[in-house]
Design a protein around this motif. Structure first.
Motif, PDB file in Angstrom:
ATOM      1  N   THR A 183      -0.967  -4.574 -10.916  1.00 46.15           N
ATOM      2  CA  THR A 183      -1.175  -3.452 -11.893  1.00 46.15           C
ATOM      3  C   THR A 183      -1.388  -2.263 -11.045  1.00 46.15           C
ATOM      4  O   THR A 183      -0.925  -1.196 -11.083  1.00 46.15           O
ATOM      5  N   ALA A 184      -2.312  -2.576  -9.887  1.00 47.62           N
ATOM      6  CA  ALA A 184      -2.672  -1.299  -8.808  1.00 47.62           C
ATOM      7  C   ALA A 184      -1.249  -1.095  -8.433  1.00 47.62           C
ATOM      8  O   ALA A 184      -1.131   0.220  -7.985  1.00 47.62           O
ATOM      9  N   TYR A 185      -0.424  -1.783  -8.014  1.00 46.59           N
ATOM     10  CA  TYR A 185       0.864  -1.539  -7.293  1.00 46.59           C
ATOM     11  C   TYR A 185       1.809  -0.580  -8.298  1.00 46.59           C
ATOM     12  O   TYR A 185       2.513   0.334  -7.764  1.00 46.59           O
ATOM     13  N   GLN A 186       1.798  -1.000  -9.630  1.00 50.21           N
ATOM     14  CA  GLN A 186       2.648  -0.195 -10.446  1.00 50.21           C
ATOM     15  C   GLN A 186       1.868   1.209 -10.605  1.00 50.21           C
ATOM     16  O   GLN A 186       2.703   2.479 -10.850  1.00 50.21           O
ATOM     17  N   GLU A 187       0.624   1.375 -10.542  1.00 44.00           N
ATOM     18  CA  GLU A 187      -0.101   2.658 -10.808  1.00 44.00           C
ATOM     19  C   GLU A 187       0.419   3.378  -9.672  1.00 44.00           C
ATOM     20  O   GLU A 187       0.599   4.756  -9.724  1.00 44.00           O
ATOM     21  N   LEU A 188       0.302   2.991  -8.245  1.00 46.99           N
ATOM     22  CA  LEU A 188       0.773   3.767  -7.254  1.00 46.99           C
ATOM     23  C   LEU A 188       2.128   4.195  -7.291  1.00 46.99           C
ATOM     24  O   LEU A 188       2.521   5.448  -6.927  1.00 46.99           O
ATOM     25  N   SER A 189       2.910   3.045  -7.651  1.00 45.16           N
ATOM     26  CA  SER A 189       4.476   3.583  -7.609  1.00 45.16           C
ATOM     27  C   SER A 189       4.682   4.703  -8.771  1.00 45.16           C
ATOM     28  O   SER A 189       5.411   5.584  -8.647  1.00 45.16           O
ATOM     29  N   GLN A 190       3.812   4.774  -9.988  1.00 50.00           N
ATOM     30  CA  GLN A 190       4.111   5.834 -10.874  1.00 50.00           C
ATOM     31  C   GLN A 190       3.536   6.856 -10.304  1.00 50.00           C
ATOM     32  O   GLN A 190       4.283   8.254 -10.385  1.00 50.00           O
ATOM     33  N   ALA A 191       2.244   6.907  -9.420  1.00 50.26           N
ATOM     34  CA  ALA A 191       1.779   8.259  -9.055  1.00 50.26           C
ATOM     35  C   ALA A 191       2.766   8.921  -7.984  1.00 50.26           C
ATOM     36  O   ALA A 191       2.851  10.330  -7.885  1.00 50.26           O
ATOM     37  N   ILE A 192       3.430   7.943  -6.990  1.00 48.62           N
ATOM     38  CA  ILE A 192       4.131   8.463  -6.048  1.00 48.62           C
ATOM     39  C   ILE A 192       5.680   9.097  -6.829  1.00 48.62           C
ATOM     40  O   ILE A 192       6.021  10.282  -6.504  1.00 48.62           O
ATOM     41  N   GLU A 242      -0.125  13.895   0.121  1.00 52.81           N
ATOM     42  CA  GLU A 242      -0.477  12.958  -0.822  1.00 52.81           C
ATOM     43  C   GLU A 242       0.233  11.646  -1.096  1.00 52.81           C
ATOM     44  O   GLU A 242       0.052  10.693  -1.195  1.00 52.81           O
ATOM     45  N   LYS A 243       1.523  12.074  -1.154  1.00 50.84           N
ATOM     46  CA  LYS A 243       2.749  11.147  -1.329  1.00 50.84           C
ATOM     47  C   LYS A 243       2.756  10.131  -0.212  1.00 50.84           C
ATOM     48  O   LYS A 243       2.805   8.717  -0.468  1.00 50.84           O
ATOM     49  N   THR A 244       2.616  10.404   1.008  1.00 50.94           N
ATOM     50  CA  THR A 244       2.460   9.681   2.176  1.00 50.94           C
ATOM     51  C   THR A 244       1.369   8.573   2.067  1.00 50.94           C
ATOM     52  O   THR A 244       1.493   7.586   2.420  1.00 50.94           O
ATOM     53  N   SER A 245       0.285   9.331   1.598  1.00 54.38           N
ATOM     54  CA  SER A 245      -1.142   8.642   1.650  1.00 54.38           C
ATOM     55  C   SER A 245      -0.839   7.281   0.617  1.00 54.38           C
ATOM     56  O   SER A 245      -1.130   6.264   0.787  1.00 54.38           O
ATOM     57  N   LEU A 246      -0.334   7.759  -0.606  1.00 53.76           N
ATOM     58  CA  LEU A 246      -0.032   6.833  -1.523  1.00 53.76           C
ATOM     59  C   LEU A 246       1.055   5.771  -1.284  1.00 53.76           C
ATOM     60  O   LEU A 246       0.954   4.565  -1.331  1.00 53.76           O
ATOM     61  N   HIS A 247       1.919   6.087  -0.337  1.00 50.63           N
ATOM     62  CA  HIS A 247       2.939   5.078   0.031  1.00 50.63           C
ATOM     63  C   HIS A 247       2.248   4.218   0.991  1.00 50.63           C
ATOM     64  O   HIS A 247       2.581   2.906   1.109  1.00 50.63           O
ATOM     65  N   GLU A 248       1.309   4.911   2.017  1.00 50.07           N
ATOM     66  CA  GLU A 248       0.595   3.844   2.840  1.00 50.07           C
ATOM     67  C   GLU A 248      -0.228   2.900   1.964  1.00 50.07           C
ATOM     68  O   GLU A 248      -0.346   1.523   2.323  1.00 50.07           O
ATOM     69  N   LYS A 249      -0.955   3.258   0.898  1.00 53.70           N
ATOM     70  CA  LYS A 249      -1.524   2.462   0.159  1.00 53.70           C
ATOM     71  C   LYS A 249      -0.693   1.334  -0.781  1.00 53.70           C
ATOM     72  O   LYS A 249      -1.012   0.204  -0.828  1.00 53.70           O
ATOM     73  N   LEU A 250       0.540   1.785  -1.082  1.00 52.61           N
ATOM     74  CA  LEU A 250       1.535   0.985  -1.538  1.00 52.61           C
ATOM     75  C   LEU A 250       1.830  -0.297  -0.695  1.00 52.61           C
ATOM     76  O   LEU A 250       1.969  -1.331  -1.141  1.00 52.61           O
ATOM     77  N   ASN A 251       2.213   0.155   0.565  1.00 60.82           N
ATOM     78  CA  ASN A 251       2.508  -0.916   1.564  1.00 60.82           C
ATOM     79  C   ASN A 251       1.596  -1.768   1.692  1.00 60.82           C
ATOM     80  O   ASN A 251       1.885  -2.968   1.782  1.00 60.82           O
ATOM     81  N   VAL A 252       0.365  -1.576   1.746  1.00 59.37           N
ATOM     82  CA  VAL A 252      -0.756  -2.415   1.902  1.00 59.37           C
ATOM     83  C   VAL A 252      -0.736  -3.490   0.731  1.00 59.37           C
ATOM     84  O   VAL A 252      -0.858  -4.797   0.898  1.00 59.37           O
ATOM     85  N   LEU A 253      -0.804  -2.690  -0.569  1.00 61.61           N
ATOM     86  CA  LEU A 253      -0.784  -3.662  -1.914  1.00 61.61           C
ATOM     87  C   LEU A 253       0.382  -4.715  -1.945  1.00 61.61           C
ATOM     88  O   LEU A 253       0.346  -5.779  -2.451  1.00 61.61           O
ATOM     89  N   GLU A 254       1.602  -4.122  -1.519  1.00 64.93           N
ATOM     90  CA  GLU A 254       2.865  -5.036  -2.057  1.00 64.93           C
ATOM     91  C   GLU A 254       2.944  -6.566  -1.595  1.00 64.93           C
ATOM     92  O   GLU A 254       3.036  -7.085  -2.515  1.00 64.93           O
ATOM     93  N   PRO A 255       2.204  -6.918  -0.451  1.00 62.28           N
ATOM     94  CA  PRO A 255       2.398  -8.411  -0.167  1.00 62.28           C
ATOM     95  C   PRO A 255       1.426  -9.163  -1.113  1.00 62.28           C
ATOM     96  O   PRO A 255       1.419 -10.500  -1.080  1.00 62.28           O
ATOM     97  N   PHE A 256       0.332  -8.462  -1.764  1.00 59.19           N
ATOM     98  CA  PHE A 256      -0.699  -9.267  -2.513  1.00 59.19           C
ATOM     99  C   PHE A 256      -0.202  -9.165  -3.958  1.00 59.19           C
ATOM    100  O   PHE A 256      -1.180  -9.535  -4.785  1.00 59.19           O
ATOM    101  N   GLN A 257       0.768  -8.739  -4.366  1.00 57.09           N
ATOM    102  CA  GLN A 257       1.255  -8.587  -5.940  1.00 57.09           C
ATOM    103  C   GLN A 257       1.094 -10.081  -6.608  1.00 57.09           C
ATOM    104  O   GLN A 257       0.506 -10.107  -7.765  1.00 57.09           O
ATOM    105  N   PRO A 258       1.492 -11.060  -5.990  1.00 62.45           N
ATOM    106  CA  PRO A 258       1.422 -12.282  -6.641  1.00 62.45           C
ATOM    107  C   PRO A 258       0.015 -12.830  -7.113  1.00 62.45           C
ATOM    108  O   PRO A 258       0.155 -13.921  -7.827  1.00 62.45           O
ATOM    109  N   LEU A 259      -1.134 -12.330  -6.494  1.00 66.38           N
ATOM    110  CA  LEU A 259      -2.370 -12.768  -6.733  1.00 66.38           C
ATOM    111  C   LEU A 259      -2.999 -12.278  -8.115  1.00 66.38           C
ATOM    112  O   LEU A 259      -2.689 -11.088  -8.491  1.00 66.38           O
ATOM    113  N   ASP A 260      -3.144 -13.270  -9.036  1.00 66.47           N
ATOM    114  CA  ASP A 260      -3.674 -13.045 -10.461  1.00 66.47           C
ATOM    115  C   ASP A 260      -5.132 -13.009 -10.534  1.00 66.47           C
ATOM    116  O   ASP A 260      -5.617 -14.134 -10.807  1.00 66.47           O
TER     117      ASP A 260
END
Length: 649
Positions: A213-222, A108-126
């Motif tokens: 926000t989604a990135y923060q949720e994933l980080s917290q879940a990890i 589960e942690k690995t899956s969350l990391h993969e999603k986190l890596n996908v979202l990371e470069p899109f964090q500036p989009l508001d």
């Protein structure tokens, strides 16, 4: 010395073999032989085919013990084998349960990391992910584009492309972001972006809010998953720690039981064909004579154990294995014997001889009180702490280095600190007839070598007597004939050099001529003495030609072997000369200020490099000049089946 070995057979009811191994064989060192191979005259012998029931549990116990935290837990040996195996199974069940949970969380942690890596470069989009991904009349696509193509994209966007590109993060190679376009223009826009090598990236679904926000949720879940994993690992460690004493005891006892059970690999079953009596086991092998006597004494009242000691060992294949037993101070020198080859039971154990000659010669070649003390102290500390045999050898050699340092009057190269109790190697000279002036240590080294050569010839005579080898005893160049020839030659040289009358011609013919004839006609003389009517393999002419060259080689070996000991004196002189150079370079000889750093560094270099060279040269003298005359080293090592070292007390 070589421990006298005896071959014995142990027999008893087949169900009692584990008890015998555990109660008796664990106390004694016994080299087991394959009973079926050795006891060929015994009928109805069958191998054991049982699988070891303790091996799997032992493997698990060793695994769990290796995972235990460091502590002072003591092994609990109070449990029965069945209780220990049940304990291992229970601990293994709990451990696997924890590991299964940890593995699921890791996935589960690995899956969350993969999603986190996908979202990371899109964090500036508001914008709200849930909204933009569900527009009715517009389409949004996320991805990345090469930096070089991004400049071209900006040109298209400014000109006539009906699309909007929102930039997210950027690195050295790519620009991350998304583009919006109307449904009616999506085909054209997609074609343009594809032509610019825009790589589509699918964002993970199920998130609301902005990418940040989604990135923060994933980080917290990890983080939560990591805490759960740490908690499970902590519980696993605590579970093992709670069973530490039991696990340590189980490993120790299961290891003993496994070794005892593996005795079956070497044993045989005596099958009762009438099925009226219980089958018997039989074990056979070699054991030291003292252990045999103690073993027989201990089992004399045990009606389930029957021991037979075989006195006629020739009926068995091979000679007894060799087990060396020497005083503790000589024990490290067994390493040199093992390197060359262990003695068989018809040879002298040369351990003590090597220990005395090696250290004595080393000290003579490396005579210095200070450096000798460094070798003694450093080697002694290493041997006491690490039990390194070479360190023990160096320590004993250092004692003789100190002794000869006092004899030569040398302390860390300084020869004005103490008086020489014997001589100074560089200065002492002796005048000899015919030779003239010669360094005294060279003369003494050659005389010492002559004495050693005579001694090792005596050893060879003893070995020949013990092995009943008449030819080597009487006619060999290292046997009685060689001893007479070389001894008389040494006597003649000593008398001549000391100014005394040498033996007359008659004595020369008897003590030099007759041994030479013995060397030359060794083979036919041996056949004559042993009453062996074997004919010569070659013709008489070839026999004489071959004998002549062998005789020439023998004479040359006497000469080169004796001169080889000159290196003892040469290294004694060179050591003093090298240290004199060290002192001169450090300013200790001109009366000025002394460079103590140079003194220390020079002594360290000399002590290390020259000590190594001297050690190798002395070992060469042992192997090539001494061992070659009396020692074969064809014995096989004694290898007790079990690893128990308690022994019989």
């Amino acid at each position: 010395m070589i421990v006298k070995m005896k071959f014995l057979s142990i027999t008893g009811p087949i169900h009692d073999i584990d008890r015998v191994s555990d109660v008796y064989l664990s106390k004694y060192e016994m080299q087991l032989e394959h009973a079926i191979s050795e006891l060929k005259t015994t009928e109805n012998l069958l191998p054991f085919v049982e699988l070891n029931p303790y091996k799997e549990s032992l493997t698990k116990a060793e695994q769990f013990v290796s995972m235990l935290p460091e502590g002072n837990a003591k092994p609990d040996l109070s449990h029965t084998p069945e209780e220990m195996m049940d304990l291992i199974r229970e601990v293994n069940h709990n451990y696997l349960n924890y590991q299964e949970q940890i593995e699921a969380l890791e996935k589960e942690k690995t899956s969350l990391h993969e999603k986190l890596n996908v979202l990371e470069p899109f964090q500036p989009l508001d914008f709200e992910l849930q909204d933009v991904t569900h527009y009715k009349y517009m389409r949004v696509k996320f991805g990345r584009i090469d930096v070089d193509y991004f400049h071209k994209l900006e040109k298209y966007l400014f000109e006539d492309l009906n699309a909007i590109f929102l930039e997210g993060a950027r690195d050295a190679n790519y620009v991350y972001g998304c583009y919006f376009t109307a449904n009616t223009d999506s085909g054209k826009v997609d074609s343009v972006f594809n032509s610019l090598h825009f790589e589509r990236i699918s964002l993970p679904e199920g998130f609301s809010g902005t990418p940040a926000t989604a990135y923060q949720e994933l980080s917290q879940a990890i983080t939560e998953k990591s805490k759960e994993i740490e908690q499970l690992e902590k519980e696993t460690t605590e579970m093992l720690a709670d069973n530490a004493s039991n696990l340590l005891g189980a490993r120790k006892r299961l290891e003993e039981l496994t070794n005892n059970f593996d005795v079956r690999k070497m044993a045989a079953r005596i099958d009762d064909k009438n099925d009226k009596l219980e089958d018997y086991y039989i074990l056979c092998g070699w054991m030291g004579e003292d252990d045999v006597n103690a073993f027989i004494e201990e089992t004399k009242n045990d009606d389930k154990v029957f021991v037979v000691v075989e006195e006629d060992r020739e009926k068995f294949f091979g000679d007894p294995p060799t087990k060396l037993k020497n005083p503790k101070i000589f024990k490290p020198f067994e390493m040199f014997i093992q390197m060359y080859g262990l003695p068989d039971h018809s040879e002298i154990d040369p351990t003590i001889f090597v220990a005395l000659t090696y250290t004595f010669i080393f000290g003579a070649m490396f005579g210095d009180v200070g450096q000798g003390f460094c070798l003694f102290a450093g080697g002694g500390i290493l041997y006491l702490l690490k039990k390194i045999n070479l360190a023990g050898i160096i320590s004993v050699a250092g004692i003789f280095s100190m002794f000869f340092g006092f004899m030569f009057g040398s302390v860390f190269g300084f020869e004005n600190v103490i008086e020489a109790h014997w001589l100074r190697p560089v200065e002492a000279m002796t005048k000899l007839p015919f030779v003239g002036q010669l360094n005294t240590v060279f003369v003494i080294a050659i005389a010492f070598g002559m004495g050693l050569n005579i001694l090792v010839m005596i050893f060879q005579i003893i070995n020949a007597v013990r092995s009943h080898n008449t030819g080597e005893l009487l006619f060999s160049n290292n046997g009685i004939a060689g001893l007479v020839f070389y001894g008389f030659l040494v006597l003649t040289i000593v008398l001549y050099m000391s100014g005394h009358t040498v033996p007359g011609n008659i004595f020369m013919v008897i003590f030099l001529g007759l041994p030479i004839l013995a060397f030359l006609f060794k083979e036919p003389l041996t056949n004559l003495v042993e009453k062996n009517h074997k004919k010569l393999e070659t013709g008489k002419v070839m026999f004489l030609v071959q004998g002549f060259f062998e005789l020439f080689e023998t004479m040359l070996s006497y000469f080169s072997n004796t001169l080889s000991y000159v290196r003892i004196g040469a290294f004694a002189v060179s050591h003093a000369a090298i240290m004199e150079v060290v002192l001169m370079l450090s300013g200790a000889t001109d009366g000025g200020s002394i460079n103590w750093f140079g003194i220390v560094l020079g002594n360290l270099i000399v002590c290390g490099l020259e000590g190594l060279i001297v050690g190798i040269q002395v070992l060469r003298l042992e192997y090539y000049e001494m061992f070659s005359r009396f020692y074969k080293g064809t014995g096989r090592e004694f290898k007790p089946f079990t690893n128990h070292s308690a022994g019989h007390k």
